[in-house]
Scaffold this motif. Structure first.
Motif, short mmCIF file in Angstrom:
data_model
loop_
_atom_site.label_atom_id
_atom_site.label_comp_id
_atom_site.label_asym_id
_atom_site.label_seq_id
_atom_site.Cartn_x
_atom_site.Cartn_y
_atom_site.Cartn_z
N GLY A 165 29.21 22.45 -1.13
CA GLY A 165 29.05 22.93 -2.76
C GLY A 165 28.45 22.21 -3.44
N LEU A 166 28.34 20.84 -3.29
CA LEU A 166 27.62 19.78 -4.07
C LEU A 166 26.25 19.74 -3.53
CD1 LEU A 166 27.63 17.57 -6.33
CD2 LEU A 166 28.55 16.23 -4.76
N ILE A 167 25.32 20.04 -4.24
CA ILE A 167 23.91 19.98 -4.09
C ILE A 167 23.33 18.86 -4.66
CG2 ILE A 167 21.61 21.27 -3.82
CD1 ILE A 167 23.52 23.58 -3.37
N THR A 168 22.55 17.82 -4.10
CA THR A 168 21.80 16.83 -4.65
C THR A 168 20.41 17.09 -4.28
OG1 THR A 168 23.59 15.38 -4.67
CG2 THR A 168 21.87 14.45 -5.09
N GLU A 169 19.59 16.78 -5.18
CA GLU A 169 18.20 16.92 -4.74
C GLU A 169 17.37 15.66 -5.31
OE1 GLU A 169 15.85 20.27 -6.11
OE2 GLU A 169 17.02 21.66 -4.90
N TYR A 170 16.66 14.81 -4.33
CA TYR A 170 16.19 13.44 -4.75
C TYR A 170 14.47 14.03 -4.73
CZ TYR A 170 20.62 10.96 -4.62
OH TYR A 170 21.62 10.39 -4.89
N ALA A 171 14.00 13.96 -5.99
CA ALA A 171 12.34 13.92 -5.96
C ALA A 171 11.47 12.65 -6.13
CB ALA A 171 11.80 15.05 -6.94
N TYR A 172 10.83 12.43 -5.17
CA TYR A 172 10.18 11.20 -5.08
C TYR A 172 8.92 11.48 -5.27
CZ TYR A 172 14.49 9.78 -2.75
OH TYR A 172 15.55 9.26 -2.36
N ALA A 173 8.04 10.69 -6.19
CA ALA A 173 6.56 10.62 -6.24
C ALA A 173 5.85 9.26 -6.06
CB ALA A 173 6.30 11.28 -7.86
N PHE A 174 4.88 9.05 -5.45
CA PHE A 174 4.30 8.08 -5.07
C PHE A 174 2.89 8.11 -5.68
CE2 PHE A 174 7.48 9.24 -2.02
CZ PHE A 174 8.02 7.75 -1.82
N HIS A 175 2.41 6.74 -6.52
CA HIS A 175 1.19 6.67 -7.27
C HIS A 175 0.59 5.52 -6.70
CE1 HIS A 175 2.73 10.17 -9.71
NE2 HIS A 175 3.79 9.35 -9.77
N GLU A 176 -0.87 5.38 -6.27
CA GLU A 176 -1.40 4.43 -5.99
C GLU A 176 -1.69 3.59 -7.44
OE1 GLU A 176 -5.12 2.83 -3.13
OE2 GLU A 176 -4.54 5.07 -3.44
N ILE A 177 -1.57 2.34 -7.61
CA ILE A 177 -1.86 1.65 -8.89
C ILE A 177 -2.36 0.46 -8.51
CG2 ILE A 177 -0.20 2.89 -10.47
CD1 ILE A 177 1.67 0.22 -10.23
N GLU A 178 -2.90 -0.38 -9.46
CA GLU A 178 -3.59 -1.50 -9.13
C GLU A 178 -2.76 -2.68 -8.46
OE1 GLU A 178 -5.92 -5.17 -11.88
OE2 GLU A 178 -6.01 -2.86 -12.30
N PRO A 218 0.68 -1.34 0.18
CA PRO A 218 0.12 -0.21 -0.04
C PRO A 218 0.80 1.13 -0.18
CG PRO A 218 -0.87 -1.26 1.81
CD PRO A 218 0.65 -1.81 1.18
N ILE A 219 0.40 2.41 -0.73
CA ILE A 219 1.09 3.44 -0.63
C ILE A 219 1.65 4.05 0.59
CG2 ILE A 219 -0.92 5.00 -0.87
CD1 ILE A 219 0.21 6.57 -3.11
N SER A 220 0.75 4.00 1.35
CA SER A 220 0.82 4.66 2.99
C SER A 220 2.30 3.94 3.42
CB SER A 220 -0.19 4.65 3.99
OG SER A 220 -0.64 3.25 4.00
N GLY A 246 -0.27 -2.16 -6.54
CA GLY A 246 0.36 -1.39 -5.36
C GLY A 246 0.72 -0.12 -5.34
N THR A 247 2.18 0.17 -5.44
CA THR A 247 2.39 1.64 -5.52
C THR A 247 3.99 1.70 -6.47
OG1 THR A 247 2.05 1.70 -3.13
CG2 THR A 247 3.50 3.73 -4.04
N GLN A 248 3.61 2.72 -7.30
CA GLN A 248 4.64 3.04 -8.16
C GLN A 248 5.24 4.27 -7.57
OE1 GLN A 248 3.55 3.86 -12.29
NE2 GLN A 248 5.78 4.14 -12.84
N VAL A 249 6.62 4.05 -7.39
CA VAL A 249 7.49 5.09 -6.87
C VAL A 249 8.58 5.60 -7.83
CG1 VAL A 249 9.29 5.89 -5.03
CG2 VAL A 249 7.59 3.93 -4.67
#
Length: 149
Positions: free
Chosen positions: A85-98, A13-15, A100-103
């Motif tokens: 001075g090295l900046i790293t960004e990780y953007a995570y998106a979570f989608h509920e699908i049949e 589950p997404i949660s 379970g969860t797509q990340v």
């Protein structure tokens, strides 16, 4: 445009998936070079929460400040790390699908200084090698699957 990206389907589950990742205490299980993640701010995790990451890089311990710069419960969060001075960004998106969860993860690497700018391609390659498999490790941890090699 992201410097590298990853996507995985997890049969949970997404949660559950969102909580496991956003708590940040599990980062050492998902990124093998991270040896410790320490929460620096009080209260529940959300936008503005700060952490201190300790990572093993070529036998040395390197610390980075991590900040949660976006947080939408069970939908998305973004972390930003700054290490010399090295900046790293990780953007995570979570989608509920049949199933379970797509990340999905998009990674952005920002460099400063002439030397880092000239070697950005190598830096991105190194970061991808170190952190690029975190979603696959997440799937293994949550689904209880370990590769039999």
């Amino acid at each position: 445009m992201a410097d590298f990206r990853s996507s995985v389907i997890i049969h949970k589950p997404i949660s559950e998936v969102f909580h496991y990742m956003a708590s940040m205490e599990n980062v050492p299980e998902l990124m093998p070079n991270v040896v410790k993640m320490e929460k620096l701010t009080e209260g529940p995790i959300g936008k503005g929460t700060r952490f201190k990451e300790s990572r093993s890089v070529r036998g040395n311990t390197v610390n980075a400040d991590i900040e949660m710069i976006q947080y939408i419960q069970d939908q998305a969060f973004t972390t930003r790390s700054n290490s010399n001075g090295l900046i790293t960004e990780y953007a995570y998106a979570f989608h509920e699908i049949e199933e379970g969860t797509q990340v999905e993860m998009d990674a952005f690497v920002k460099t400063s200084g002439l030397r880092m700018k000239l070697t950005k391609r190598l830096i991105v390659k190194m970061i991808k090698r170190e952190d690029g498999f975190q979603l696959e490790y997440l799937k293994e941890m949550l689904e209880g699957k370990k590769e039999d090699s």
